[in-house]
Design an enzyme around this catalytic site. Structure first.
Site, mmCIF file in Angstrom:
data_model
loop_
_atom_site.group_PDB
_atom_site.id
_atom_site.type_symbol
_atom_site.label_atom_id
_atom_site.label_comp_id
_atom_site.label_asym_id
_atom_site.label_seq_id
_atom_site.Cartn_x
_atom_site.Cartn_y
_atom_site.Cartn_z
ATOM 1 N N SER A 129 0.808 -1.146 0.064
ATOM 2 C CA SER A 129 -0.118 0.224 0.253
ATOM 3 C C SER A 129 0.824 1.653 -0.103
ATOM 4 C CB SER A 129 -0.559 0.271 1.316
ATOM 5 O OG SER A 129 -2.165 0.937 0.950
ATOM 6 N N ASP B 186 -0.774 -4.262 -3.848
ATOM 7 C CA ASP B 186 -1.946 -3.348 -3.358
ATOM 8 C C ASP B 186 -1.876 -2.325 -3.418
ATOM 9 O OD1 ASP B 186 -4.149 -5.198 -4.097
ATOM 10 O OD2 ASP B 186 -5.053 -3.854 -2.631
ATOM 11 N N HIS C 244 -7.053 -6.494 0.423
ATOM 12 C CA HIS C 244 -5.814 -5.503 0.762
ATOM 13 C C HIS C 244 -4.705 -6.250 1.628
ATOM 14 C CE1 HIS C 244 -4.035 -1.443 0.367
ATOM 15 N NE2 HIS C 244 -4.410 -1.227 1.056
#
Length: 281
Positions: free
Chosen positions: A101, A125, A254
């Site tokens: 992320s 992700d 995620h």
């Protein structure tokens, strides 16, 4: 068998003082967590790799036990500068950077700027072309976490609601390493609230130019059930960089590294062998 004890230390970069944990010996792999998390979310992955790699995870600026930075910046360039500073400080040649992320954004940005220090990038992700609605939802989740808790059980219960697919050990790890007692005796997130707001804002900047400039080997990873990186975002990213391999991880949303640490460790081991072979060591 009990897990190995990680070496905890600090890495001083030109703009920040960063807390790090380290395990193992070998080619260096640098791990970067997502927003509001900490270096410790990577422990299950690091434990699996430590026999063959020097696994280092940092609390990124504004998170955990790291400083918020001396320049007050939380954009991709600032994140990249921290990664570059750590890679240089390790003094072990090019580093494989694995980011989730926020960490994936910073890994891509660092690789685009200093390919001499980066052997390769695994971006989990986070891609260009993320929908504004996904960032809106992230803003709300992050803002909702800026509160105090009475005890660790209350923290774990909150985290279980926020991350319903994380296994119990991952929830316990986040609770243990992401919170500390304040002056009033309440548990408060170590992630700095103002830094989190600024980081959320910075995540919305277009990452496509950095990904376009990236010349080091890179692997894109998406959780099959991710609500953050949609199939359309991944498809647009692959159209931008059709040369980059991509993996979609079944049974994960995620939070791929915490939900599927064994599979993530396998991906790192396989991709790392190729990335280091092609780097100028």
């Amino acid at each position: 068998m009990a897990a190995a004890v990680a070496w905890e230390h600090r890495v001083e970069t030109p703009a920040a003082s960063l807390f790090a944990i380290e395990l193992g010996r070998g080619r260096p792999v640098l791990f970067l967590h997502g927003i509001t998390a900490s270096a410790f979310i990577w422990r299950p992955v690091m434990d699996r790799l430590a026999r063959h790699y020097r696994a280092v995870a940092i609390d990124q600026r504004g998170h955990g036990r790291s400083s918020t930075g001396r320049d007050g910046r939380f954009d991709a360039a600032a994140g990249a500068e921290d990664v570059i500073g750590v890679a240089a400080a390790l003094g072990a040649g090019p580093v494989l950077v694995v980011g989730h992320s926020l960490g994936a954004r910073n890994a891509i940005a660092a690789g685009a700027r200093r390919p001499d220090l980066i052997a390769g990038v695994i971006a989990i992700d986070f891609t260009p072309f993320i929908a504004p609605a996904a960032f809106d939802a992230l803003d709300a989740r992050v803002a909702g976490g800026a509160r105090t808790f009475g005890d660790t059980a209350e923290v774990v219960a909150y985290l279980a609601g926020r991350y319903p697919r994380l296994p119990p050990d991952a929830l316990a790890r986040r609770a243990r390493h992401g919170y500390a007692l304040d002056a009033a005796g309440a548990l408060r997130p170590l992630a700095d609230a103002a830094a989190m707001r600024a980081t959320c804002a910075g995540l919305r900047a277009d990452l496509a130019p950095d990904l376009s400039r990236l010349t080091r080997p890179a692997l894109l990873v998406r959780g099959a059930d991710s609500a953050f990186v949609s199939p359309a975002a991944l498809a647009a990213t692959r159209a931008l960089r059709p040369d980059l391999p991509a993996v979609v991880v079944a049974g994960a949303d995620h939070y791929v590294p915490e939900e599927q640490p064994g599979y993530v460790a396998q991906l790192i081991s396989e991709f790392g062998a190729e990335a280091f072979e092609g780097s100028s060591l």
